[in-house]
Design an enzyme around this catalytic site. Structure first.
Site, PDB file in Angstrom:
ATOM      1  N   HIS A 170       0.822  -1.219   0.000  1.00 57.82           N
ATOM      2  CA  HIS A 170       0.000   0.000   0.000  1.00 57.82           C
ATOM      3  C   HIS A 170       0.852   1.263   0.000  1.00 57.82           C
ATOM      4  O   HIS A 170       2.066   1.223   0.238  1.00 57.82           O
ATOM      5  CB  HIS A 170      -0.953   0.014   1.201  1.00 57.82           C
ATOM      6  CG  HIS A 170      -0.288   0.023   2.539  1.00 57.82           C
ATOM      7  ND1 HIS A 170       0.277   1.153   3.089  1.00 57.82           N
ATOM      8  CD2 HIS A 170      -0.114  -0.980   3.446  1.00 57.82           C
ATOM      9  CE1 HIS A 170       0.777   0.861   4.286  1.00 57.82           C
ATOM     10  NE2 HIS A 170       0.561  -0.432   4.526  1.00 57.82           N
ATOM     11  N   CYS A 179       3.605  -4.686   6.556  1.00 63.80           N
ATOM     12  CA  CYS A 179       3.167  -4.405   5.195  1.00 63.80           C
ATOM     13  C   CYS A 179       4.343  -3.902   4.354  1.00 63.80           C
ATOM     14  O   CYS A 179       5.372  -3.496   4.886  1.00 63.80           O
ATOM     15  CB  CYS A 179       2.069  -3.345   5.193  1.00 63.80           C
ATOM     16  SG  CYS A 179       0.498  -3.914   5.871  1.00 63.80           S
TER      17      CYS A 179
END
Length: 195
Positions: free
Chosen positions: A158, A176
């Site tokens: 992301h 992440c």
């Protein structure tokens, strides 16, 4: 009776590829080829499950046939040591993106992952991965842009504009793979579920 259902669920492809079913739980099974789908493959899924006993008085409700075409081979190679992601299409390197991955204690897992879901924006709250509001590592971020899920346990690729200064240099995330908003937007528009 997973074995019974598997006898009534068939996946065929041209060109032919070997693969098998994997049950995520008693309600959901995924069929995966032994290696990446070959670019340009045509796939036919035949589910002959109407009236099959599923247990507890529940029966399959509907037969279904689905066909799809596999597009180009998109492969993204994340290197947590060099803090770079290489983006390939059909074996050709398109772009190298500076990234950050999991910091100590929140290591990003290695291995082959698949883009499971895509969200133009996604709320990310650490309580969903077991980090309580009282923990110094707690976070709650509304509208994280260009979020693509790669594990059911909470790993995403992301946009992470808050960590641009570390991207390409250090791992500072909670697991992440983060990148600039511009790079994340480009990757999101390029990506399809299954890449």
């Amino acid at each position: 009776d997973r074995a019974l259902f598997e006898k009534h669920m068939e996946v065929t492809s041209t060109p032919a590829q070997k693969g098998s079913w994997r049950w995520l739980n008693d309600r959901e099974a995924h069929w995966r080829p032994a290696s990446y789908w070959k670019a340009g493959t045509d796939v036919q899924v035949d589910l002959d499950i109407n009236s099959l006993p599923a247990g507890n008085g529940i029966y399959g409700q509907e037969d279904r046939q689905v066909a799809f075409h596999v597009g180009e081979a998109h492969v993204y190679k994340v290197n947590a040591q060099t803090h770079q992601m290489q983006v390939f299409s059909n074996g050709k390197l398109l772009r190298t993106i500076p990234i950050t991955t999991g910091k100590p204690g929140f290591t990003t897992r290695s291995g082959t992952k698949v883009i499971i879901e895509k969200f133009r924006t996604k709320r990310m709250n650490s309580e969903t991965v077991g980090i309580a509001e009282s923990d110094p590592e707690y976070y709650d971020i509304d509208d994280v842009e260009y979020a693509m899920r790669v594990t059911y346990s909470g790993e995403f690729i992301h946009a992470a504009p808050w960590s641009v200064g570390s991207q390409g240099y250090a791992n500072v995330s909670h697991g992440c793979t983060g990148m600039s908003t511009a790079n994340a937007g480009w990757l999101y528009s390029f990506s399809k579920r299954g890449d």
